[in-house]
Design a protein around this motif. Structure first.
Motif, mmCIF file in Angstrom:
data_model
loop_
_atom_site.group_PDB
_atom_site.id
_atom_site.type_symbol
_atom_site.label_atom_id
_atom_site.label_comp_id
_atom_site.label_asym_id
_atom_site.label_seq_id
_atom_site.Cartn_x
_atom_site.Cartn_y
_atom_site.Cartn_z
ATOM 1 N N ALA A 120 0.831 -1.193 0.031
ATOM 2 C CA ALA A 120 -0.015 0.126 -0.249
ATOM 3 C C ALA A 120 0.888 1.290 -0.044
ATOM 4 C CB ALA A 120 -0.880 0.146 1.348
ATOM 5 N N HIS A 121 0.654 2.197 -0.834
ATOM 6 C CA HIS A 121 1.399 3.206 -1.002
ATOM 7 C C HIS A 121 0.257 4.690 -0.974
ATOM 8 C CE1 HIS A 121 4.961 1.258 -2.169
ATOM 9 N NE2 HIS A 121 4.167 0.222 -2.711
ATOM 10 N N ASP A 122 1.174 6.020 -1.173
ATOM 11 C CA ASP A 122 0.142 7.154 -0.834
ATOM 12 C C ASP A 122 -0.374 7.183 -2.218
ATOM 13 O OD1 ASP A 122 -0.884 9.498 -0.254
ATOM 14 O OD2 ASP A 122 0.942 10.572 -0.572
ATOM 15 N N GLY A 123 -1.740 6.983 -2.463
ATOM 16 C CA GLY A 123 -2.395 7.214 -3.605
ATOM 17 C C GLY A 123 -2.733 6.021 -4.405
ATOM 18 N N TYR A 124 -2.196 4.857 -3.861
ATOM 19 C CA TYR A 124 -2.238 3.585 -4.841
ATOM 20 C C TYR A 124 -2.033 2.433 -4.113
ATOM 21 C CZ TYR A 124 2.749 3.882 -5.587
ATOM 22 O OH TYR A 124 3.953 3.992 -5.523
ATOM 23 N N ASP A 125 -2.565 1.351 -4.429
ATOM 24 C CA ASP A 125 -2.000 0.108 -4.074
ATOM 25 C C ASP A 125 -1.457 -0.632 -5.404
ATOM 26 O OD1 ASP A 125 -3.382 0.635 -1.619
ATOM 27 O OD2 ASP A 125 -5.211 -0.513 -2.392
ATOM 28 N N ARG A 126 -0.274 -1.507 -4.794
ATOM 29 C CA ARG A 126 0.615 -2.175 -5.714
ATOM 30 C C ARG A 126 0.748 -3.618 -5.856
ATOM 31 N NH1 ARG A 126 6.027 0.441 -6.944
ATOM 32 N NH2 ARG A 126 4.683 1.681 -8.422
ATOM 33 N N ILE A 127 0.604 -4.269 -6.946
ATOM 34 C CA ILE A 127 0.790 -5.758 -6.714
ATOM 35 C C ILE A 127 2.038 -6.015 -8.016
ATOM 36 C CG2 ILE A 127 -1.003 -6.260 -8.406
ATOM 37 C CD1 ILE A 127 -1.021 -8.989 -7.028
ATOM 38 N N VAL A 128 3.063 -6.576 -7.577
ATOM 39 C CA VAL A 128 4.380 -6.910 -8.427
ATOM 40 C C VAL A 128 4.394 -8.525 -8.789
ATOM 41 C CG1 VAL A 128 6.712 -6.717 -8.413
ATOM 42 C CG2 VAL A 128 5.282 -5.271 -7.398
ATOM 43 N N PHE A 129 4.583 -8.685 -9.766
ATOM 44 C CA PHE A 129 4.941 -10.316 -10.379
ATOM 45 C C PHE A 129 6.355 -10.167 -10.839
ATOM 46 C CE2 PHE A 129 0.468 -9.400 -11.062
ATOM 47 C CZ PHE A 129 -0.195 -10.799 -10.191
ATOM 48 N N GLU A 130 7.236 -10.890 -10.114
ATOM 49 C CA GLU A 130 8.720 -11.252 -10.611
ATOM 50 C C GLU A 130 8.990 -12.463 -11.196
ATOM 51 O OE1 GLU A 130 12.707 -11.470 -8.170
ATOM 52 O OE2 GLU A 130 11.555 -10.029 -7.673
ATOM 53 N N ASP A 166 13.078 -8.859 -13.853
ATOM 54 C CA ASP A 166 11.767 -8.635 -14.639
ATOM 55 C C ASP A 166 10.797 -8.553 -13.955
ATOM 56 O OD1 ASP A 166 13.371 -8.578 -17.208
ATOM 57 O OD2 ASP A 166 13.267 -10.832 -17.379
ATOM 58 N N ARG A 167 10.156 -7.497 -14.008
ATOM 59 C CA ARG A 167 8.764 -7.546 -13.103
ATOM 60 C C ARG A 167 7.686 -6.842 -13.835
ATOM 61 N NH1 ARG A 167 11.815 -3.576 -9.537
ATOM 62 N NH2 ARG A 167 13.198 -3.847 -11.342
ATOM 63 N N LEU A 168 6.493 -7.255 -13.519
ATOM 64 C CA LEU A 168 5.416 -6.646 -14.119
ATOM 65 C C LEU A 168 4.583 -6.050 -12.905
ATOM 66 C CD1 LEU A 168 3.120 -6.034 -16.560
ATOM 67 C CD2 LEU A 168 2.133 -8.106 -15.967
ATOM 68 N N VAL A 169 4.320 -4.619 -12.956
ATOM 69 C CA VAL A 169 3.937 -3.842 -11.818
ATOM 70 C C VAL A 169 2.479 -3.202 -12.155
ATOM 71 C CG1 VAL A 169 4.466 -2.099 -10.091
ATOM 72 C CG2 VAL A 169 6.329 -3.154 -10.941
ATOM 73 N N VAL A 170 1.618 -3.773 -11.307
ATOM 74 C CA VAL A 170 0.328 -3.015 -11.630
ATOM 75 C C VAL A 170 -0.256 -2.377 -10.184
ATOM 76 C CG1 VAL A 170 -2.209 -3.878 -11.925
ATOM 77 C CG2 VAL A 170 -0.345 -5.181 -12.894
ATOM 78 N N ASP A 171 -0.567 -1.084 -10.451
ATOM 79 C CA ASP A 171 -0.909 -0.157 -9.625
ATOM 80 C C ASP A 171 -2.468 0.266 -9.668
ATOM 81 O OD1 ASP A 171 1.533 0.026 -8.455
ATOM 82 O OD2 ASP A 171 1.986 1.641 -9.750
ATOM 83 N N PHE A 172 -3.199 0.180 -8.504
ATOM 84 C CA PHE A 172 -4.787 0.543 -8.627
ATOM 85 C C PHE A 172 -4.886 1.819 -7.743
ATOM 86 C CE2 PHE A 172 -4.657 -4.144 -9.109
ATOM 87 C CZ PHE A 172 -5.493 -4.140 -10.311
ATOM 88 N N HIS A 173 -5.429 2.708 -8.436
ATOM 89 C CA HIS A 173 -5.394 4.285 -7.990
ATOM 90 C C HIS A 173 -6.456 4.150 -6.670
ATOM 91 C CE1 HIS A 173 -3.252 5.500 -11.144
ATOM 92 N NE2 HIS A 173 -3.963 5.245 -12.016
#
Length: 222
Positions: free
Chosen positions: A95-105, A213-220
């Motif tokens: 969880a970050h300021d303004g968005y939540d993040r999920i990372v696939f490595e 290598d990472r795929l990062v998806v942020d949800f506002h």
């Protein structure tokens, strides 16, 4: 003459009384001015008819508090690279300021028999339940009020011998402000599927990062 004297005395008395009353009353007051249209309202009452927080009026807060947010409509998005064959190594959420993040490595298979490093080809889009597991078609339950579907082609969580390269949970329930749950929907024939359950409709932002290598998806947050 005798009759006229009493009349004169009465008239004098009346004149004297009138003079005394005028002096006590003073000048006749003018008409009170009308209240100005810009009169300041009490601080406890807002112009929207609601009591605002902190005793200060706020028409913006009063109007937006009762208006539901418009549902987010997000266009499907594709990316990655065709021909990639890689292994899923890790899945992380934060969880970050303004968005939540999920990372696939990801990491290339070892030994590299036909593997090709990079970000696998993917498609991300909004979705609606019911969801099913791939390939069994068994029901897949996901917590949330809005849902997003991610499919990655050319990625798997198993090596060539069938050993898992990703040993983490297939269901993550962080319960963040936006990202409520992430569930793996399938890992079959080098096709990875994940479903995200969100607490409210919102769009996403995708980043492709390297080393590793990472795929990062942020949800506002909304």
């Amino acid at each position: 003459m005798t009759k006229a004297l009493p009349l004169l005395l009465v008239a004098g008395t009346l004149l004297a009384g009138c003079g005394s009353g005028a002096n006590e009353a003073g000048p006749v007051p003018t008409e009170s001015p009308a209240v100005e249209a810009t009169e300041t309202l009490p601080e406890s009452v807002s112009t929207e008819g609601e009591t605002s927080s902190g005793g200060a009026t706020s028409t913006t807060g009063a109007s937006t508090a009762t208006e539901p947010a418009a549902p987010a409509v997000c266009e499907p998005q594709t990316g990655g690279e065709e021909g990639v064959f890689t292994n899923l190594r890790d899945v992380r959420v934060g969880a970050h300021d303004g968005y939540d993040r999920i990372v696939f490595e990801f990491a290339p298979p070892k030994p590299n028999a036909g593997g090709h490093r990079g970000i696998p080809a993917y498609e991300i889009r909004q979705a609606r339940p019911p969801f099913a597991q791939d390939p069994s078609d068994l029901p897949l339950d996901v917590v949330g009020d809005s849902f997003v579907h991610l499919v990655m082609q050319g990625a798997t969580g198993y090596d060539f011998d069938g050993n898992p390269t990703y040993t983490g949970p297939r269901v993550l329930t962080p319960g963040f402000g936006t990202l409520a749950q992430a569930v793996q929907g399938g890992d079959f024939e080098a096709t990875l599927t994940w479903v995200f359950g969100l607490s409210r409709p919102t769009c996403w932002q995708v980043q492709e990062l390297s080393n590793p290598d990472r795929l990062v998806v942020d949800f506002h947050h909304v």
